[in-house]
Design a protein around this motif. Structure first.
Motif, PDB file in Angstrom:
ATOM      1  N   ASP A  50       0.812  -1.221   0.000  1.00  0.00           N
ATOM      2  CA  ASP A  50       0.000   0.000   0.000  1.00  0.00           C
ATOM      3  C   ASP A  50       0.841   1.265   0.000  1.00  0.00           C
ATOM      4  O   ASP A  50       0.315   2.366  -0.132  1.00  0.00           O
ATOM      5  CB  ASP A  50      -0.988  -0.001   1.169  1.00  0.00           C
ATOM      6  CG  ASP A  50      -0.316   0.072   2.526  1.00  0.00           C
ATOM      7  OD1 ASP A  50       0.872  -0.278   2.623  1.00  0.00           O
ATOM      8  OD2 ASP A  50      -0.990   0.487   3.487  1.00  0.00           O
ATOM      9  N   LYS A  51       2.149   1.144   0.139  1.00  0.00           N
ATOM     10  CA  LYS A  51       3.040   2.302   0.049  1.00  0.00           C
ATOM     11  C   LYS A  51       3.996   2.058  -1.112  1.00  0.00           C
ATOM     12  O   LYS A  51       4.627   1.019  -1.200  1.00  0.00           O
ATOM     13  CB  LYS A  51       3.798   2.513   1.355  1.00  0.00           C
ATOM     14  CG  LYS A  51       2.878   2.951   2.477  1.00  0.00           C
ATOM     15  CD  LYS A  51       3.654   3.347   3.687  1.00  0.00           C
ATOM     16  CE  LYS A  51       2.685   3.871   4.741  1.00  0.00           C
ATOM     17  NZ  LYS A  51       3.394   4.282   5.937  1.00  0.00           N
ATOM     18  N   GLN A  52       4.069   3.055  -1.985  1.00  0.00           N
ATOM     19  CA  GLN A  52       4.811   2.909  -3.231  1.00  0.00           C
ATOM     20  C   GLN A  52       5.997   3.865  -3.300  1.00  0.00           C
ATOM     21  O   GLN A  52       5.876   5.029  -2.949  1.00  0.00           O
ATOM     22  CB  GLN A  52       3.881   3.203  -4.418  1.00  0.00           C
ATOM     23  CG  GLN A  52       2.672   2.304  -4.492  1.00  0.00           C
ATOM     24  CD  GLN A  52       3.049   0.913  -4.902  1.00  0.00           C
ATOM     25  OE1 GLN A  52       3.723   0.709  -5.914  1.00  0.00           O
ATOM     26  NE2 GLN A  52       2.633  -0.071  -4.127  1.00  0.00           N
ATOM     27  N   ARG A  53       7.126   3.364  -3.800  1.00  0.00           N
ATOM     28  CA  ARG A  53       8.290   4.202  -4.081  1.00  0.00           C
ATOM     29  C   ARG A  53       8.541   4.290  -5.591  1.00  0.00           C
ATOM     30  O   ARG A  53       9.284   5.135  -6.044  1.00  0.00           O
ATOM     31  CB  ARG A  53       9.536   3.656  -3.392  1.00  0.00           C
ATOM     32  CG  ARG A  53       9.548   3.870  -1.901  1.00  0.00           C
ATOM     33  CD  ARG A  53      10.896   3.374  -1.346  1.00  0.00           C
ATOM     34  NE  ARG A  53      10.972   3.568   0.076  1.00  0.00           N
ATOM     35  CZ  ARG A  53      11.467   4.646   0.662  1.00  0.00           C
ATOM     36  NH1 ARG A  53      11.937   5.631  -0.060  1.00  0.00           N
ATOM     37  NH2 ARG A  53      11.509   4.741   1.963  1.00  0.00           N
ATOM     38  N   HIS A  54       7.942   3.365  -6.341  1.00  0.00           N
ATOM     39  CA  HIS A  54       8.107   3.328  -7.796  1.00  0.00           C
ATOM     40  C   HIS A  54       6.730   3.073  -8.400  1.00  0.00           C
ATOM     41  O   HIS A  54       6.134   2.021  -8.184  1.00  0.00           O
ATOM     42  CB  HIS A  54       9.078   2.212  -8.177  1.00  0.00           C
ATOM     43  CG  HIS A  54       9.378   2.153  -9.633  1.00  0.00           C
ATOM     44  ND1 HIS A  54       9.687   0.976 -10.271  1.00  0.00           N
ATOM     45  CD2 HIS A  54       9.417   3.111 -10.594  1.00  0.00           C
ATOM     46  CE1 HIS A  54       9.921   1.221 -11.560  1.00  0.00           C
ATOM     47  NE2 HIS A  54       9.749   2.508 -11.771  1.00  0.00           N
ATOM     48  N   PHE A  55       6.219   4.055  -9.151  1.00  0.00           N
ATOM     49  CA  PHE A  55       4.887   3.932  -9.719  1.00  0.00           C
ATOM     50  C   PHE A  55       4.771   4.841 -10.939  1.00  0.00           C
ATOM     51  O   PHE A  55       5.669   5.638 -11.216  1.00  0.00           O
ATOM     52  CB  PHE A  55       3.804   4.272  -8.683  1.00  0.00           C
ATOM     53  CG  PHE A  55       3.953   5.617  -8.025  1.00  0.00           C
ATOM     54  CD1 PHE A  55       3.293   6.738  -8.525  1.00  0.00           C
ATOM     55  CD2 PHE A  55       4.737   5.772  -6.886  1.00  0.00           C
ATOM     56  CE1 PHE A  55       3.422   7.980  -7.906  1.00  0.00           C
ATOM     57  CE2 PHE A  55       4.868   7.006  -6.260  1.00  0.00           C
ATOM     58  CZ  PHE A  55       4.214   8.117  -6.781  1.00  0.00           C
ATOM     59  N   LEU A  56       3.679   4.693 -11.640  1.00  0.00           N
ATOM     60  CA  LEU A  56       3.371   5.585 -12.747  1.00  0.00           C
ATOM     61  C   LEU A  56       2.274   6.534 -12.310  1.00  0.00           C
ATOM     62  O   LEU A  56       1.385   6.156 -11.548  1.00  0.00           O
ATOM     63  CB  LEU A  56       2.871   4.806 -13.963  1.00  0.00           C
ATOM     64  CG  LEU A  56       3.839   3.829 -14.618  1.00  0.00           C
ATOM     65  CD1 LEU A  56       3.138   3.084 -15.754  1.00  0.00           C
ATOM     66  CD2 LEU A  56       5.070   4.539 -15.137  1.00  0.00           C
ATOM     67  N   LEU A  57       2.340   7.761 -12.779  1.00  0.00           N
ATOM     68  CA  LEU A  57       1.225   8.696 -12.654  1.00  0.00           C
ATOM     69  C   LEU A  57       0.612   8.791 -14.035  1.00  0.00           C
ATOM     70  O   LEU A  57       1.324   8.961 -15.024  1.00  0.00           O
ATOM     71  CB  LEU A  57       1.690  10.088 -12.225  1.00  0.00           C
ATOM     72  CG  LEU A  57       1.910  10.343 -10.753  1.00  0.00           C
ATOM     73  CD1 LEU A  57       2.256  11.815 -10.514  1.00  0.00           C
ATOM     74  CD2 LEU A  57       0.716   9.954  -9.918  1.00  0.00           C
ATOM     75  N   SER A  58      -0.710   8.695 -14.081  1.00  0.00           N
ATOM     76  CA  SER A  58      -1.435   8.780 -15.337  1.00  0.00           C
ATOM     77  C   SER A  58      -2.294  10.031 -15.335  1.00  0.00           C
ATOM     78  O   SER A  58      -2.818  10.436 -14.297  1.00  0.00           O
ATOM     79  CB  SER A  58      -2.313   7.537 -15.506  1.00  0.00           C
ATOM     80  OG  SER A  58      -3.149   7.661 -16.626  1.00  0.00           O
ATOM     81  N   SER A  59      -2.478  10.600 -16.505  1.00  0.00           N
ATOM     82  CA  SER A  59      -3.311  11.787 -16.631  1.00  0.00           C
ATOM     83  C   SER A  59      -4.794  11.463 -16.479  1.00  0.00           C
ATOM     84  O   SER A  59      -5.593  12.349 -16.222  1.00  0.00           O
ATOM     85  CB  SER A  59      -3.068  12.439 -17.987  1.00  0.00           C
ATOM     86  OG  SER A  59      -3.371  11.516 -19.021  1.00  0.00           O
ATOM     87  N   VAL A  60      -5.141  10.204 -16.644  1.00  0.00           N
ATOM     88  CA  VAL A  60      -6.534   9.765 -16.497  1.00  0.00           C
ATOM     89  C   VAL A  60      -6.573   8.508 -15.631  1.00  0.00           C
ATOM     90  O   VAL A  60      -5.607   7.751 -15.579  1.00  0.00           O
ATOM     91  CB  VAL A  60      -7.191   9.485 -17.875  1.00  0.00           C
ATOM     92  CG1 VAL A  60      -7.324  10.760 -18.688  1.00  0.00           C
ATOM     93  CG2 VAL A  60      -6.430   8.437 -18.647  1.00  0.00           C
ATOM     94  N   PRO A  61      -7.701   8.276 -14.925  1.00  0.00           N
ATOM     95  CA  PRO A  61      -7.782   7.077 -14.097  1.00  0.00           C
ATOM     96  C   PRO A  61      -7.867   5.823 -14.962  1.00  0.00           C
ATOM     97  O   PRO A  61      -8.346   5.875 -16.096  1.00  0.00           O
ATOM     98  CB  PRO A  61      -9.076   7.275 -13.297  1.00  0.00           C
ATOM     99  CG  PRO A  61      -9.890   8.211 -14.110  1.00  0.00           C
ATOM    100  CD  PRO A  61      -8.919   9.078 -14.858  1.00  0.00           C
ATOM    101  N   THR A  62      -7.388   4.719 -14.433  1.00  0.00           N
ATOM    102  CA  THR A  62      -7.491   3.467 -15.167  1.00  0.00           C
ATOM    103  C   THR A  62      -8.927   2.969 -15.092  1.00  0.00           C
ATOM    104  O   THR A  62      -9.607   3.159 -14.093  1.00  0.00           O
ATOM    105  CB  THR A  62      -6.539   2.397 -14.600  1.00  0.00           C
ATOM    106  OG1 THR A  62      -6.840   2.207 -13.230  1.00  0.00           O
ATOM    107  CG2 THR A  62      -5.098   2.795 -14.753  1.00  0.00           C
TER     108      THR A  62
END
Length: 174
Positions: free
Chosen positions: A104-116
């Protein structure tokens, strides 16, 4: 490179390649927006509101102003001067989190301009995604998150990404 990071990088590369190949296989009329253009499609049935422009937070329309051309089996980006000027600058970005690690805690992720809208789909093309590596863990949420860190504009990323933010820290929403 450790084994876990290598697995994550292979998965990320495969995911982006699959999305790009699937989009390229669609008839031109079904590609909305056209391949390599736009920050992604916000499904009107989504329970999440589209991101609102915020002062001091990097604009997705600016990031998506990149143009691309297909060369052999990859997309080659061409960044406008305003986007190139962001390289190596500290920026704030907002988006919807796509975890690349368990937990539940992330150090490496993607941010997207729109929700999946699908657990197995990439919500946007490379112009609508930012890879984030954070200094401190960011709690996973379905709501938009804002982080601040050093921006890299990537012209030849081996995984097909156009943007990366490193040394990121979560920013409280206003």
């Amino acid at each position: 490179m450790n084994t876990e990071m290598s697995k994550t990088n292979r998965w990320l590369s495969s995911l982006l390649a699959s999305a790009l190949l699937a989009a390229a296989a669609l008839p031109a009329a079904a590609q909305a927006p056209a391949l390599g253009q736009g920050p992604g499609f916000h499904d009107p049935r989504s329970p999440f509101k589209p991101l609102q422009e915020r002062e001091g937070v990097l604009s997705w329309p600016l990031l998506s102003s990149v143009t691309v051309k297909a060369e052999k089996n990859k997309l080659v980006p061409s960044f406008p001067a305003a986007v190139q000027a962001l390289d190596k600058k500290t920026v704030k970005v907002q988006g919807f989190m796509m975890p690349l690690e368990p937990g539940d805690k992330q150090r490496h992720f993607l941010l997207s301009s729109v929700p999946t809208s699908c657990s197995f789909c990439v919500a946007a093309g490379p112009e609508g995604l930012i890879e984030v590596r954070s200094k401190t863990p960011v709690r996973y949420t379905l709501d938009p998150v804002t982080v601040e860190g050093q921006m890299s504009v990537l012209s030849n990323d081996p995984y097909g990404l156009f943007y990366r933010v490193t040394e990121a820290q979560p920013v409280a929403a206003n």
